[in-house]
Design a protein around this motif. Structure first.
Motif, PDB file in Angstrom:
ATOM      1  N   ASP A 158       0.841  -1.210   0.000  1.00 33.84           N
ATOM      2  CA  ASP A 158       0.000   0.000   0.000  1.00 33.84           C
ATOM      3  C   ASP A 158       0.868   1.249   0.000  1.00 33.84           C
ATOM      4  O   ASP A 158       0.577   2.224  -0.694  1.00 33.84           O
ATOM      5  CB  ASP A 158      -0.935  -0.005   1.208  1.00 33.84           C
ATOM      6  N   GLU A 159       1.913   1.239   0.752  1.00 35.81           N
ATOM      7  CA  GLU A 159       2.808   2.398   0.808  1.00 35.81           C
ATOM      8  C   GLU A 159       3.473   2.620  -0.546  1.00 35.81           C
ATOM      9  O   GLU A 159       3.573   3.749  -1.025  1.00 35.81           O
ATOM     10  CB  GLU A 159       3.882   2.164   1.887  1.00 35.81           C
ATOM     11  N   THR A 160       3.891   1.553  -1.199  1.00 41.80           N
ATOM     12  CA  THR A 160       4.521   1.656  -2.519  1.00 41.80           C
ATOM     13  C   THR A 160       3.532   2.215  -3.531  1.00 41.80           C
ATOM     14  O   THR A 160       3.871   3.082  -4.340  1.00 41.80           O
ATOM     15  CB  THR A 160       5.016   0.280  -2.993  1.00 41.80           C
ATOM     16  N   LYS A 162       0.966   4.126  -2.922  1.00 39.14           N
ATOM     17  CA  LYS A 162       0.717   5.531  -2.617  1.00 39.14           C
ATOM     18  C   LYS A 162       1.851   6.391  -3.118  1.00 39.14           C
ATOM     19  O   LYS A 162       1.643   7.493  -3.620  1.00 39.14           O
ATOM     20  CB  LYS A 162       0.508   5.733  -1.124  1.00 39.14           C
ATOM     21  N   GLU A 163       3.066   5.924  -2.976  1.00 38.51           N
ATOM     22  CA  GLU A 163       4.212   6.664  -3.446  1.00 38.51           C
ATOM     23  C   GLU A 163       4.222   6.792  -4.969  1.00 38.51           C
ATOM     24  O   GLU A 163       4.550   7.818  -5.516  1.00 38.51           O
ATOM     25  CB  GLU A 163       5.510   5.998  -2.974  1.00 38.51           C
ATOM     26  N   MET A 164       3.850   5.714  -5.632  1.00 43.03           N
ATOM     27  CA  MET A 164       3.827   5.729  -7.100  1.00 43.03           C
ATOM     28  C   MET A 164       2.679   6.594  -7.608  1.00 43.03           C
ATOM     29  O   MET A 164       2.780   7.215  -8.646  1.00 43.03           O
ATOM     30  CB  MET A 164       3.667   4.306  -7.651  1.00 43.03           C
ATOM     31  N   GLY A 165       1.622   6.632  -6.895  1.00 45.19           N
ATOM     32  CA  GLY A 165       0.422   7.374  -7.345  1.00 45.19           C
ATOM     33  C   GLY A 165      -0.400   6.506  -8.286  1.00 45.19           C
ATOM     34  O   GLY A 165       0.117   5.665  -9.015  1.00 45.19           O
ATOM     35  N   GLU A 166      -1.672   6.736  -8.296  1.00 43.15           N
ATOM     36  CA  GLU A 166      -2.538   5.900  -9.136  1.00 43.15           C
ATOM     37  C   GLU A 166      -2.336   6.192 -10.612  1.00 43.15           C
ATOM     38  O   GLU A 166      -2.504   5.344 -11.447  1.00 43.15           O
ATOM     39  CB  GLU A 166      -4.013   6.121  -8.745  1.00 43.15           C
ATOM     40  N   THR A 168       0.389   6.807 -12.237  1.00 45.52           N
ATOM     41  CA  THR A 168       1.595   6.212 -12.791  1.00 45.52           C
ATOM     42  C   THR A 168       1.338   4.801 -13.282  1.00 45.52           C
ATOM     43  O   THR A 168       1.685   4.447 -14.392  1.00 45.52           O
ATOM     44  CB  THR A 168       2.706   6.190 -11.721  1.00 45.52           C
TER      45      THR A 168
END
Length: 171
Positions: A158-160, A162-166, A168
């Protein structure tokens, strides 16, 4: 007595009496026959004149009726043309109304299809997201091995994400 140009008095007397009788007979017959015949002829003449006048009146009446009939026929033709024109206008209006309804229905169908496409797209994105999560979990499991438990693994995924953004991973 001598004869006058060979006529004897009896012959002259008979000739005068016959002439007087002819005049009396002429006046009697004129009174009894000729006057009634003249009256009959005068009545017939008046009757014929009356019939001619009646025929002339009937003819003028027939011409008036013909003119009235032709006027009514023109009015009926105008009214029929007016009714046809009204019907044409109504048909044209109905045609335009039907076209507008068809266009509105087409727009509704297109909108519904677009919404269905959006829903399918969201579903596909959700499925893809789930697949990515599954693949990332599988890769993380292979990399990390058995040292990390499932709660930590889900948090990392989940953290990954969120970092990537939807945007991307969706594009």
């Amino acid at each position: 007595m001598d004869r006058l140009i060979g006529f004897d008095p009896q012959l002259l007397h008979d000739a005068v009496l016959t002439g007087i009788n002819i005049f009396i007979l002429f006046f009697a017959l004129s009174y009894l026959l000729f006057n009634p015949v003249r009256d009959v002829l005068e009545k017939r003449k008046q009757k014929i004149a009356g019939e001619l006048a009646s025929a002339a009146e009937d003819k003028s009446s027939a011409e008036a009726m013909k003119a009235e009939y032709e006027a009514k026929l023109r009015d009926v033709n105008k009214e029929a043309e007016s009714i046809l024109e009204t019907a044409r206008r109504k048909a044209k209006a109905r045609e335009e109304e039907m076209l507008d309804e068809a266009k509105a229905e087409a727009a509704r169908i297109i909108d519904r299809a677009n919404r269905e496409v959006e829903l399918e797209k969201k579903k596909a994105l959700d499925d893809m997201k789930q697949e990515i999560v599954d693949i990332a979990a599988f890769m993380a499991e292979k990399v990390v091995g058995n040292s990390i438990d499932v709660k930590i693994q889900d948090a990392l995924i989940d953290e990954t994400l969120k970092e990537m953004g939807e945007h991307t991973w969706q594009s």
